[in-house]
Design a protein around this motif. Structure first.
Motif, mmCIF file in Angstrom:
data_model
loop_
_atom_site.group_PDB
_atom_site.id
_atom_site.type_symbol
_atom_site.label_atom_id
_atom_site.label_comp_id
_atom_site.label_asym_id
_atom_site.label_seq_id
_atom_site.Cartn_x
_atom_site.Cartn_y
_atom_site.Cartn_z
ATOM 1 N N ASN A 63 0.814 -1.227 0.000
ATOM 2 C CA ASN A 63 0.000 0.000 0.000
ATOM 3 C C ASN A 63 0.841 1.267 0.000
ATOM 4 N N ASN A 64 0.235 2.316 -0.473
ATOM 5 C CA ASN A 64 0.749 3.667 -0.268
ATOM 6 C C ASN A 64 -0.227 4.391 0.642
ATOM 7 N N PHE A 65 0.237 4.751 1.815
ATOM 8 C CA PHE A 65 -0.560 5.523 2.768
ATOM 9 C C PHE A 65 0.493 6.161 3.677
ATOM 10 N N TYR A 66 1.036 7.287 3.182
ATOM 11 C CA TYR A 66 2.221 7.883 3.799
ATOM 12 C C TYR A 66 1.989 8.323 5.235
ATOM 13 N N GLU A 67 0.740 8.454 5.631
ATOM 14 C CA GLU A 67 0.440 8.792 7.025
ATOM 15 C C GLU A 67 0.967 7.722 7.978
ATOM 16 N N PHE A 119 -6.438 -0.363 -11.630
ATOM 17 C CA PHE A 119 -5.896 0.639 -10.712
ATOM 18 C C PHE A 119 -4.417 0.823 -11.040
ATOM 19 N N CYS A 121 -0.921 2.994 -10.446
ATOM 20 C CA CYS A 121 -0.184 3.973 -9.643
ATOM 21 C C CYS A 121 0.781 4.744 -10.523
ATOM 22 N N THR A 156 -7.708 14.170 4.091
ATOM 23 C CA THR A 156 -7.563 12.969 4.920
ATOM 24 C C THR A 156 -7.469 13.372 6.385
ATOM 25 N N TYR A 177 -3.178 15.288 3.973
ATOM 26 C CA TYR A 177 -3.163 14.934 2.549
ATOM 27 C C TYR A 177 -4.418 15.522 1.897
ATOM 28 N N ASN A 206 -6.259 0.488 3.480
ATOM 29 C CA ASN A 206 -6.779 0.887 2.165
ATOM 30 C C ASN A 206 -7.638 2.150 2.242
ATOM 31 N N ARG A 211 -12.779 6.019 1.008
ATOM 32 C CA ARG A 211 -11.741 6.647 0.193
ATOM 33 C C ARG A 211 -12.262 6.774 -1.229
ATOM 34 N N GLY A 219 -3.088 6.622 -9.079
ATOM 35 C CA GLY A 219 -3.615 6.262 -7.763
ATOM 36 C C GLY A 219 -3.561 7.367 -6.727
ATOM 37 N N SER A 222 -6.675 9.089 -5.560
ATOM 38 C CA SER A 222 -7.684 8.333 -4.806
ATOM 39 C C SER A 222 -7.400 8.429 -3.310
ATOM 40 N N LYS A 224 -7.427 8.716 0.701
ATOM 41 C CA LYS A 224 -7.956 7.771 1.693
ATOM 42 C C LYS A 224 -8.491 8.477 2.944
HETATM 43 N N1 MTE Z 1 -4.264 8.886 0.501
HETATM 44 C C1 MTE Z 1 -3.619 9.345 1.602
HETATM 45 N N2 MTE Z 1 -4.304 9.986 2.529
HETATM 46 N N3 MTE Z 1 -2.277 9.172 1.776
HETATM 47 C C2 MTE Z 1 -1.504 8.547 0.839
HETATM 48 O O1 MTE Z 1 -0.286 8.417 1.032
HETATM 49 N N4 MTE Z 1 -1.450 7.431 -1.363
HETATM 50 C C3 MTE Z 1 -2.070 7.452 -2.698
HETATM 51 C C4 MTE Z 1 -3.548 7.050 -2.644
HETATM 52 N N5 MTE Z 1 -4.228 7.724 -1.558
HETATM 53 C C5 MTE Z 1 -2.154 8.061 -0.345
HETATM 54 C C6 MTE Z 1 -3.570 8.225 -0.461
HETATM 55 C C7 MTE Z 1 -1.365 6.610 -3.632
HETATM 56 S S1 MTE Z 1 0.153 7.193 -4.193
HETATM 57 C C8 MTE Z 1 -1.877 5.438 -4.102
HETATM 58 S S2 MTE Z 1 -1.129 4.574 -5.357
HETATM 59 C C9 MTE Z 1 -3.102 4.869 -3.524
HETATM 60 O O2 MTE Z 1 -3.626 5.657 -2.448
HETATM 61 C C10 MTE Z 1 -2.800 3.481 -2.996
HETATM 62 O O3 MTE Z 1 -3.988 2.844 -2.600
HETATM 63 P P1 MTE Z 1 -3.930 1.354 -2.031
HETATM 64 O O4 MTE Z 1 -2.915 1.343 -0.918
HETATM 65 O O5 MTE Z 1 -5.315 1.035 -1.565
HETATM 66 O O6 MTE Z 1 -3.482 0.475 -3.172
#
Ligand code: MTE
Length: 306
Positions: A63-67, A119, A121, A156, A177, A206, A211, A219, A222, A224
């Motif tokens: 996953n990408n969710f930098y938080e 999907f 990225c 977010t 974010y 996710n 989200r 991506g 999108s 979250k």
């Molecule tokens: N939303 C938040 N709040 N923080 C994030 O880091 N990363 C984004 C997106 N939404 C992100 C985010 C990126 S770069 C991608 S590719 C997708 O979330 C990854 O979703 P997934 O982890 O469900 O595949």
């Protein structure tokens, strides 16, 4: 919390789990399960003949969710530290109905659908995911946006005590974010507010409890775990554009013809991908959804508005 109407049949329910990931079964299941919905063409839009649903453990563990950190494994390891109940959402800006609402109240009475989407990225990997969610236009309509609403901006959750990636000085991201869409993009029938995947509740990593999912865009659009929806006249400044505008734009439409300054976008690694089987495939304009969305950008220079 998984919210859906009991009379809905999911693609993931009509086929036993063991054969669910088989391509032919999945295509058949998707069309049978979704044919009962009003929008069969939307439900199958974009999917290519050889698309297979990505295994669930990849979707929930890469996953990408930098938080929660910058490693792909960090969100699955740490996102359980985020509390999603109760969850409230602030609605503001150019709309008649603004204020702070309980998440349950916003989605109450709205139909949840299953949509299998490609999907992609911006980092050039891709998946195929059976999302569950509510068309964003149905979510937004209840707030009665005014004629001044040209864009919608999302934020977010900002809660460093539960989101370790928001702590300290390691991150260059200016939290929270932020992402945004033009209103016509937000109201497009493909744009989904996701509340689940694989027929289950949306895992925290996710983006629980909801989200965005915009399948023709990279991506990062999108966003979250959304806590704020703001209707605006001006284009929002999204997090990745703010961070590096020469590399990430507002539109972020998947486009094999426009390279990222540091890598090509002409192809992608379809997960699962390994050193021995990279599983590389060409990237499609608008991620395969050109028939549905290209008209939204008629006359725009997509090299400029990347
Ligand atoms: N939303 C938040 N709040 N923080 C994030 O880091 N990363 C984004 C997106 N939404 C992100 C985010 C990126 S770069 C991608 S590719 C997708 O979330 C990854 O979703 P997934 O982890 O469900 O595949």
């Amino acid at each position: 919390m998984l919210i859906r109407k009991p009379d809905r049949i999911l693609g993931s329910e009509i086929t036993p789990e063991t054969v669910y990931y088989n391509r032919r079964q999945f295509m058949a299941a998707s069309s049978a399960g979704l044919a009962s919905l009003a929008l069969p063409t939307i439900a199958k839009a974009g999917l290519q003949e050889d698309d297979e649903i990505t295994p669930e453990d990849i979707v929930t563990q890469y996953n990408n969710f930098y938080e929660f950190g910058t490693d792909k494994s960090d969100p699955a390891a740490f996102a359980h530290e985020m509390s999603t109940d109760p969850w409230s959402v602030t609605v503001s800006g150019e709309a008649n109905k603004t204020g702070t609402f309980a998440f349950e109240d916003i989605i109450k009475g709205l139909d949840v659908e299953e949509r299998v989407y490609r999907f992609r990225c911006v980092e050039a990997w891709s998946m195929v995911v059976p999302w569950m969610g509510i068309p964003l236009k149905d979510v937004l309509a209840q707030f009665e946006p005014t004629g001044n609403a040209k864009f919608v901006e999302f934020e977010t959750l900002y809660r460093p005590s539960e989101m370790r990636g928001q702590q300290g000085f390691f991150s260059s991201i200016d939290w929270p974010y932020i992402e945004g869409l033009r209103m016509d993009e937000a109201n497009h029938p493909l744009t989904l507010m996701v509340t689940g995947l694989y027929g289950k509740e949306l895992p925290n990593q996710n983006g629980a409890p909801w989200r965005l999912m915009v399948p023709w865009k990279y991506g990062f659009k999108s966003i979250k775990s959304i806590v704020s929806i703001r209707f605006t006249e001006r284009e929002p400044l999204n997090t990745w554009k703010q961070l590096q505008a020469s590399e990430y734009g507002f539109y972020a439409n998947v486009n094999p013809a426009v390279s990222h300054p540091r890598w090509s976008q002409a192809s992608e690694r379809r997960l699962p991908s390994s050193l021995f089987n990279v599983n590389r495939r060409p990237t499609l304009p608008f991620n395969g959804y050109a028939d549905e969305v290209a008209h939204l950008y008629a006359g725009m220079d997509l090299r400029k508005y990347y």
